[in-house]
Scaffold this motif. Sequence first.
Motif, PDB file in Angstrom:
ATOM      1  N   PHE A   1     -61.212 -38.323 -20.839  1.00 33.16           N
ATOM      2  CA  PHE A   1     -62.608 -38.059 -21.172  1.00 33.16           C
ATOM      3  C   PHE A   1     -62.875 -36.558 -21.207  1.00 33.16           C
ATOM      4  O   PHE A   1     -63.471 -36.038 -22.160  1.00 33.16           O
ATOM      5  CB  PHE A   1     -63.539 -38.737 -20.160  1.00 33.16           C
ATOM      6  N   ILE A   2     -62.425 -35.846 -20.191  1.00 32.70           N
ATOM      7  CA  ILE A   2     -62.667 -34.403 -20.106  1.00 32.70           C
ATOM      8  C   ILE A   2     -62.000 -33.669 -21.262  1.00 32.70           C
ATOM      9  O   ILE A   2     -62.616 -32.821 -21.918  1.00 32.70           O
ATOM     10  CB  ILE A   2     -62.191 -33.854 -18.740  1.00 32.70           C
ATOM     11  N   VAL A   3     -60.746 -33.988 -21.542  1.00 28.81           N
ATOM     12  CA  VAL A   3     -60.032 -33.325 -22.643  1.00 28.81           C
ATOM     13  C   VAL A   3     -60.688 -33.651 -23.979  1.00 28.81           C
ATOM     14  O   VAL A   3     -60.882 -32.763 -24.820  1.00 28.81           O
ATOM     15  CB  VAL A   3     -58.538 -33.716 -22.653  1.00 28.81           C
ATOM     16  N   SER A   4     -61.052 -34.896 -24.186  1.00 28.07           N
ATOM     17  CA  SER A   4     -61.685 -35.296 -25.448  1.00 28.07           C
ATOM     18  C   SER A   4     -63.046 -34.634 -25.615  1.00 28.07           C
ATOM     19  O   SER A   4     -63.408 -34.219 -26.715  1.00 28.07           O
ATOM     20  CB  SER A   4     -61.843 -36.818 -25.512  1.00 28.07           C
ATOM     21  N   PHE A   5     -63.790 -34.524 -24.535  1.00 29.68           N
ATOM     22  CA  PHE A   5     -65.093 -33.855 -24.595  1.00 29.68           C
ATOM     23  C   PHE A   5     -64.909 -32.380 -24.948  1.00 29.68           C
ATOM     24  O   PHE A   5     -65.533 -31.869 -25.882  1.00 29.68           O
ATOM     25  CB  PHE A   5     -65.823 -33.995 -23.255  1.00 29.68           C
ATOM     26  N   LEU A   6     -64.063 -31.699 -24.202  1.00 36.80           N
ATOM     27  CA  LEU A   6     -63.881 -30.262 -24.414  1.00 36.80           C
ATOM     28  C   LEU A   6     -63.289 -29.937 -25.780  1.00 36.80           C
ATOM     29  O   LEU A   6     -63.616 -28.913 -26.373  1.00 36.80           O
ATOM     30  CB  LEU A   6     -63.006 -29.670 -23.306  1.00 36.80           C
TER      31      LEU A   6
END
Length: 145
Positions: free
Chosen positions: A15-20
């Motif tokens: 989630f964090i990587v996809s968001f960033l």
Amino acid sequence: MLDFFYSHLSYLGLFIVSFLSSTLLPLASEAFVLAFIKFDFNPTITLFIATLANTLGSLSTYALAYFSKEKILQKYFASSLKKLENYTLNFRKFGSIFAFLSFLPLVGDLFALGLGFAKYPILKTAFFIALGKFSRYFFLVFITF
């Protein structure tokens, strides 16, 4: 118990990587999605999390431009205001296409930014961005394997 914790922590990382990666930061979420599939994570959950996070990241870029247009333009682009007005007309006219194509590497982030500057309607923006992101990840998750 450890497997449950490991998988949830991993999905949080996705989630964090996809968001960033869908903000103005240069990250490649596609590689992470493919790695999750390769390591036998649930493809449907992977697709959902990557799509949601990537859509929210693009919408954060949209919101940044939408709510701070005057400040950004006056501070950094004062000499380019007229040129931007020409682009704004294109973003208003073809906004759904630009929103859908926001999944593209490099230019996709600029499309989200332009849609915010143009104050393109948020619901249309969110729908077409999500549709584009979903299409890309669906292809990666279910078509390439």
